[in-house]
Design a protein around this motif. Structure first.
Motif, PDB file in Angstrom:
ATOM      1  N   LYS A 167      47.134   7.162 -10.448  1.00 38.14           N
ATOM      2  CA  LYS A 167      46.168   6.204 -11.037  1.00 38.14           C
ATOM      3  C   LYS A 167      44.741   6.572 -10.895  1.00 38.14           C
ATOM      4  N   ARG A 168      44.300   7.414 -10.142  1.00 36.66           N
ATOM      5  CA  ARG A 168      43.182   7.711 -10.105  1.00 36.66           C
ATOM      6  C   ARG A 168      42.712   8.672 -11.417  1.00 36.66           C
ATOM      7  N   LYS A 169      43.678   9.400 -11.777  1.00 32.44           N
ATOM      8  CA  LYS A 169      43.534  10.235 -12.942  1.00 32.44           C
ATOM      9  C   LYS A 169      43.349   9.235 -14.006  1.00 32.44           C
ATOM     10  N   GLU A 170      44.026   8.130 -14.098  1.00 35.21           N
ATOM     11  CA  GLU A 170      44.093   7.196 -15.079  1.00 35.21           C
ATOM     12  C   GLU A 170      42.502   6.410 -15.138  1.00 35.21           C
ATOM     13  N   ALA A 171      42.159   6.326 -13.907  1.00 44.66           N
ATOM     14  CA  ALA A 171      40.844   5.574 -13.725  1.00 44.66           C
ATOM     15  C   ALA A 171      39.738   6.774 -14.305  1.00 44.66           C
ATOM     16  N   LEU A 172      39.817   8.032 -14.063  1.00 41.05           N
ATOM     17  CA  LEU A 172      38.821   8.873 -14.464  1.00 41.05           C
ATOM     18  C   LEU A 172      38.870   8.860 -16.023  1.00 41.05           C
ATOM     19  N   GLU A 173      40.086   8.917 -16.559  1.00 43.10           N
ATOM     20  CA  GLU A 173      40.335   8.800 -18.004  1.00 43.10           C
ATOM     21  C   GLU A 173      39.657   7.693 -18.782  1.00 43.10           C
ATOM     22  N   GLU A 174      39.663   6.412 -18.245  1.00 45.98           N
ATOM     23  CA  GLU A 174      39.075   5.128 -18.624  1.00 45.98           C
ATOM     24  C   GLU A 174      37.574   5.489 -18.423  1.00 45.98           C
ATOM     25  N   ILE A 175      37.023   5.822 -17.183  1.00 50.72           N
ATOM     26  CA  ILE A 175      35.559   6.025 -17.210  1.00 50.72           C
ATOM     27  C   ILE A 175      34.951   7.071 -18.154  1.00 50.72           C
ATOM     28  N   SER A 176      36.073   8.086 -18.531  1.00 54.52           N
ATOM     29  CA  SER A 176      35.656   8.936 -19.699  1.00 54.52           C
ATOM     30  C   SER A 176      35.424   8.207 -20.913  1.00 54.52           C
ATOM     31  N   ARG A 177      36.256   7.631 -21.258  1.00 54.12           N
ATOM     32  CA  ARG A 177      36.411   6.623 -22.463  1.00 54.12           C
ATOM     33  C   ARG A 177      35.099   5.823 -22.585  1.00 54.12           C
ATOM     34  N   VAL A 178      34.556   5.140 -21.697  1.00 48.37           N
ATOM     35  CA  VAL A 178      33.542   4.259 -21.883  1.00 48.37           C
ATOM     36  C   VAL A 178      32.198   4.860 -21.777  1.00 48.37           C
TER      37      VAL A 178
END
Length: 234
Positions: A167-178
């Motif tokens: 889930k932390r990886k998913e969070a970092l992916e969302e951070i990168s997206r925005v």
């Protein structure tokens, strides 16, 4: 500096003061024991250090981090897991360069005492950044923002609460997206798994990814639970 009532993960104190109290009770019943007394004292000292990091040390880390950030004019900032707004409010000396700060949180009292959007709004309203800050109830795993929306993204002592690690990886992916291209990222987080963020961020296209141990001010009870600061550019 916040009050003890508003400290981060207050349940953590139970891991130190709880066993210390049990040891003291046992000694009162069974008699004094030097080894037990030393262990109880050590646990109390660890608990006090935990409190220091939560209500004093983390602020010193944030202040140091913000002092090294040079904002571009008209900068739009996202604070991921803003809590009581401690991190975003450190930018009060750079108000003129900020167009907007958006703070998101799920407002969990388990992760931070007295945590609510109403409590944080009262703190923001009393600050010099009140006109710049907007608070939202949102989860970083599904951030309600457009791609490339924020110039600077900050996050303090949040990602370690996401379990399992995927889930932390998913969070970092969302951070990168925005995150805007050429934008800045600053993550403050707990524990040695934080080191894994470096490779994830590099795979997401971040450059100049750097990680440093925050030292004594970031010890959550003992040096075995340290705080790290990660900085990167998109």
């Amino acid at each position: 500096m916040k009050s003890i009532r508003e400290m981060d993960a207050p349940i953590g104190l139970a891991f130190f003061f709880g066993p210390a109290l049990v040891i003291v009770i046992i000694m009162l019943i069974s008699g004094f024991n030097t080894v037990s007394a030393i262990v109880a004292l050590a646990l109390v000292l660890f608990g006090l250090k935990y409190m220091h990091t939560s209500i004093i040390g983390k602020y010193k880390i944030m202040q140091s981090v913000v002092s090294n950030i040079n904002l571009e004019n008209n900068c739009k900032i996202l604070d991921v897991g803003c809590g009581h707004g401690a991190f975003m409010l450190q930018f009060n000396k750079q108000t003129a360069k900020i167009s907007e700060i958006v703070g998101i949180d799920i407002w969990s009292n388990r992760d931070q005492g007295s945590n609510s959007i109403e409590a944080t709004q009262r703190i923001i309203d009393a600050s010099s950044l009140a006109s710049k800050i907007k608070l939202k109830t949102a989860n970083i795993l599904d951030a309600p923002f457009n791609n490339n929306e924020f110039d600077l993204i900050i996050s303090s002592l949040v990602l370690h609460n996401l379990k399992p690690f995927e889930k932390r990886k998913e969070a970092l992916e969302e951070i990168s997206r925005v995150q805007e291209q050429k934008g800045q990222l600053v993550i403050i987080d707990i524990g040695y798994e934080t080191g894994k963020y470096v490779h994830i961020l590099e795979d997401l296209g971040y450059q100049n990814v750097n990680i440093v141990n925050a030292g004594y001010n970031g010890w959550w009870g003992t040096p075995l639970v340290p705080t790290f600061v990660i900085t990167a550019t998109k």
